[in-house]
Design an enzyme around this catalytic site. Structure first.
Site, PDB file in Angstrom:
ATOM      1  N   THR A  14    -105.846-118.408 136.021  1.00 47.40           N
ATOM      2  CA  THR A  14    -106.479-117.284 135.319  1.00 47.40           C
ATOM      3  C   THR A  14    -106.674-117.597 133.845  1.00 47.40           C
ATOM      4  O   THR A  14    -105.930-118.404 133.267  1.00 47.40           O
ATOM      5  CB  THR A  14    -105.591-116.020 135.466  1.00 47.40           C
ATOM      6  OG1 THR A  14    -106.057-115.020 134.566  1.00 47.40           O
ATOM      7  CG2 THR A  14    -104.132-116.311 135.134  1.00 47.40           C
ATOM      8  N   ASP A  15    -107.637-116.935 133.221  1.00 45.51           N
ATOM      9  CA  ASP A  15    -107.848-117.113 131.776  1.00 45.51           C
ATOM     10  C   ASP A  15    -106.677-116.547 130.965  1.00 45.51           C
ATOM     11  O   ASP A  15    -106.516-116.878 129.789  1.00 45.51           O
ATOM     12  CB  ASP A  15    -109.171-116.467 131.326  1.00 45.51           C
ATOM     13  CG  ASP A  15    -109.237-114.959 131.499  1.00 45.51           C
ATOM     14  OD1 ASP A  15    -108.338-114.375 132.142  1.00 45.51           O
ATOM     15  OD2 ASP A  15    -110.205-114.347 130.995  1.00 45.51           O
ATOM     16  N   GLU A  16    -105.839-115.702 131.607  1.00 44.17           N
ATOM     17  CA  GLU A  16    -104.736-115.088 130.859  1.00 44.17           C
ATOM     18  C   GLU A  16    -103.711-116.107 130.393  1.00 44.17           C
ATOM     19  O   GLU A  16    -102.895-115.808 129.520  1.00 44.17           O
ATOM     20  CB  GLU A  16    -104.057-113.995 131.701  1.00 44.17           C
ATOM     21  CG  GLU A  16    -105.018-112.895 132.052  1.00 44.17           C
ATOM     22  CD  GLU A  16    -104.363-111.575 132.431  1.00 44.17           C
ATOM     23  OE1 GLU A  16    -103.157-111.402 132.212  1.00 44.17           O
ATOM     24  OE2 GLU A  16    -105.087-110.715 132.957  1.00 44.17           O
ATOM     25  N   TYR A  41     -96.538-111.998 133.949  1.00 42.46           N
ATOM     26  CA  TYR A  41     -97.539-112.457 134.930  1.00 42.46           C
ATOM     27  C   TYR A  41     -98.209-113.741 134.448  1.00 42.46           C
ATOM     28  O   TYR A  41     -98.234-114.753 135.163  1.00 42.46           O
ATOM     29  CB  TYR A  41     -98.598-111.368 135.166  1.00 42.46           C
ATOM     30  CG  TYR A  41     -99.868-111.917 135.801  1.00 42.46           C
ATOM     31  CD1 TYR A  41     -99.885-112.327 137.131  1.00 42.46           C
ATOM     32  CD2 TYR A  41    -101.049-112.049 135.057  1.00 42.46           C
ATOM     33  CE1 TYR A  41    -101.037-112.856 137.705  1.00 42.46           C
ATOM     34  CE2 TYR A  41    -102.203-112.575 135.628  1.00 42.46           C
ATOM     35  CZ  TYR A  41    -102.197-112.985 136.954  1.00 42.46           C
ATOM     36  OH  TYR A  41    -103.330-113.510 137.512  1.00 42.46           O
ATOM     37  N   LYS A  65     -98.212-117.651 135.934  1.00 41.50           N
ATOM     38  CA  LYS A  65     -99.423-118.376 136.353  1.00 41.50           C
ATOM     39  C   LYS A  65     -99.554-119.679 135.558  1.00 41.50           C
ATOM     40  O   LYS A  65     -99.962-120.705 136.093  1.00 41.50           O
ATOM     41  CB  LYS A  65    -100.670-117.506 136.142  1.00 41.50           C
ATOM     42  CG  LYS A  65    -100.781-116.304 137.062  1.00 41.50           C
ATOM     43  CD  LYS A  65    -100.936-116.665 138.526  1.00 41.50           C
ATOM     44  CE  LYS A  65    -102.269-117.324 138.851  1.00 41.50           C
ATOM     45  NZ  LYS A  65    -102.416-117.560 140.309  1.00 41.50           N
TER      46      LYS A  65
END
Ligand code: NAD
Ligand code: TDX
Length: 339
Positions: A126-128, A151, A155
């Site tokens: 994810t870009d997060e 989270y 990831k």
């Protein structure tokens, strides 16, 4: 024929991926391994389940023996790891399961894939993992990893670990980092489906903080086409950002949804901010576009209207989630197929 292990395929993105692949090609034999947490819903896969090249297995990616058994039985060519705990708010309430599934579960898949050999292993990230941006700039693949929520930290650990298996063991690893998805079958804890369903039920729309946090939105089919292309053409050990250059403050999206549903802005309710709330995400997708030839096909304007339409037409689907009835689907449909 390629044998593909898809994990987390009963969730939002994975089920759209399977439905799309099985509609477009018959040279993939798909085994979908999913634990059916609250986020897994086999109803999403009703059509795919009719296909002879699709098999569902209820199970946990943390279960080494089960994953090993599946590798022995199906001799997988590819693994696509969608399985994850995916909701930031839940990771704030309790982070342990995020590390169990997102980090340790990914480790199990990597170890078993290393033991039995694999042609390609794609980790859906994810870009997060890049953290938060100020008012300008974009995330590129060389932006330093700086996750802020439990989270995104889990990831980031998983995708770093996957890349370490490339560097250390020469495994054929591919990593994708996509921005915020929306579309059919998204669990109504996430911003867009939550706002659509609350609006339809004339319930308040909880806007965190000042509503000006920015996310970069992509229609789920565009993400999934990118995953298919990265699997086909991506270079091992590389990361590919995926985004549709569709940045928007949350409040703007909420107002757009209200307009599409012809509902009053009086439903908007500003609430306490999410702790550690990332201010802005925005993706530079030039690498995947230049090297792989991917570009999104859907504009936000069209795809948000399509999505609102889908939730309008599929009230029975989300009602079964609200009542909890969707949890029975497995027992009814699959009881005899447990291994
Ligand atoms: P989701 O929460 O809708 O689905 C997750 C699926 O994984 C569910 O079916 C769940 O049952 C399954 N699962 C959870 N724990 C498992 C375990 N231990 N073993 C086997 N299965 C398990 O998530 P999503 O939105 O479809 O996201 C899919 C992937 O894409 C995730 O890895 C997520 O981090 C990533 N991602 C999501 C977005 C987004 O906007 N939703 C954006 C970028 C990346
Ligand atoms: O009720 C809400 N009110 C609100 O203002 C909810 C649920 C969210 N928000 C805000 C928080 C975020 O700024 O809307 C934005 C989007 O929130 P989410 O839908 O929870 O998504 P986000 O936190 O951005 O994370 C998502 O995108 C990246 C996915 O859940 C992740 O799995 C993915 O990796």
């Amino acid at each position: 024929m390629k044998n593909i292990l898809i994990t987390g395929g009963a969730g939002f993105i994975g089920s759209n991926f399977i439905n799309q692949i099985l509609t477009n090609r018959d040279d993939w034999q798909i085994i979908n391994l999913d634990k059916l947490t609250y986020a897994g819903n086999l109803e999403n896969l009703k059509e795919s389940d009719k296909k002879s090249n699709y098999t569902f297995v209820k199970g946990d990616i943390n279960n080494f023996e089960l994953v090993e058994y599946l590798f022995q039985k199906y001799k997988f060519d590819y693994v696509i790891n969608f399985a994850a705990e995916s909701h930031v708010d839940r990771s704030i309430l309790g982070s342990a399961i995020f590390y169990q599934t997102n980090v340790m579960g990914t480790n199990v898949l990597l170890e078993v894939a290393k033991k039995y050999g694999i042609e390609k292993f794609l980790q859906v990230s994810t870009d997060e993992v890049y953290g938060s941006l100020g008012t300008t700039g974009l995330f590129t693949e060389s932006t330093p990893i700086s996750p802020n929520s439990p989270y995104s930290a889990s990831k980031a650990s998983a995708d770093m670990m996957a890349l370490s298996f490339y560097h250390t063991f020469g495994m054929p690893i591919l990593v994708t980092r996509c921005s915020n998805n929306y579309g059919p079958f998204q669990f109504p804890e996430k911003l867009i489906p939550l706002m659509i369903i609350n609006s339809l039920n004339d319930k308040k729309l909880p806007v965190y903080g000042d509503g000006l946090n920015v996310r970069d939105w992509i229609y789920v089919d565009d993400h999934n086409r990118a995953i298919e292309l990265v699997l086909e053409k991506g270079k091992f050990g590389e990361v590919y950002n995926i985004g549709a250059s569709s940045e928007m403050p949350n409040i703007e999206i909420i107002k757009m949804i209200l307009k599409l549903l012809n509902k009053s802005e009086e439903l908007i309710q500003y609430v306490k901010d999410r702790p550690g709330h990332d201010r802005r995400y925005a993706i530079d997708s030039s690498k995947i576009s230049n090297e792989i030839g991917w570009a999104p096909l859907n504009s936000f304007e069209n795809a948000i209207a399509m999505t609102v339409e889908w939730y309008l037409k599929n009230q029975a689907w989300w009602n079964r989630i609200i009542t909890g009835e969707y949890r029975n689907y497995f027992n009814v449909q699959y009881g005899e197929r447990l291994i």
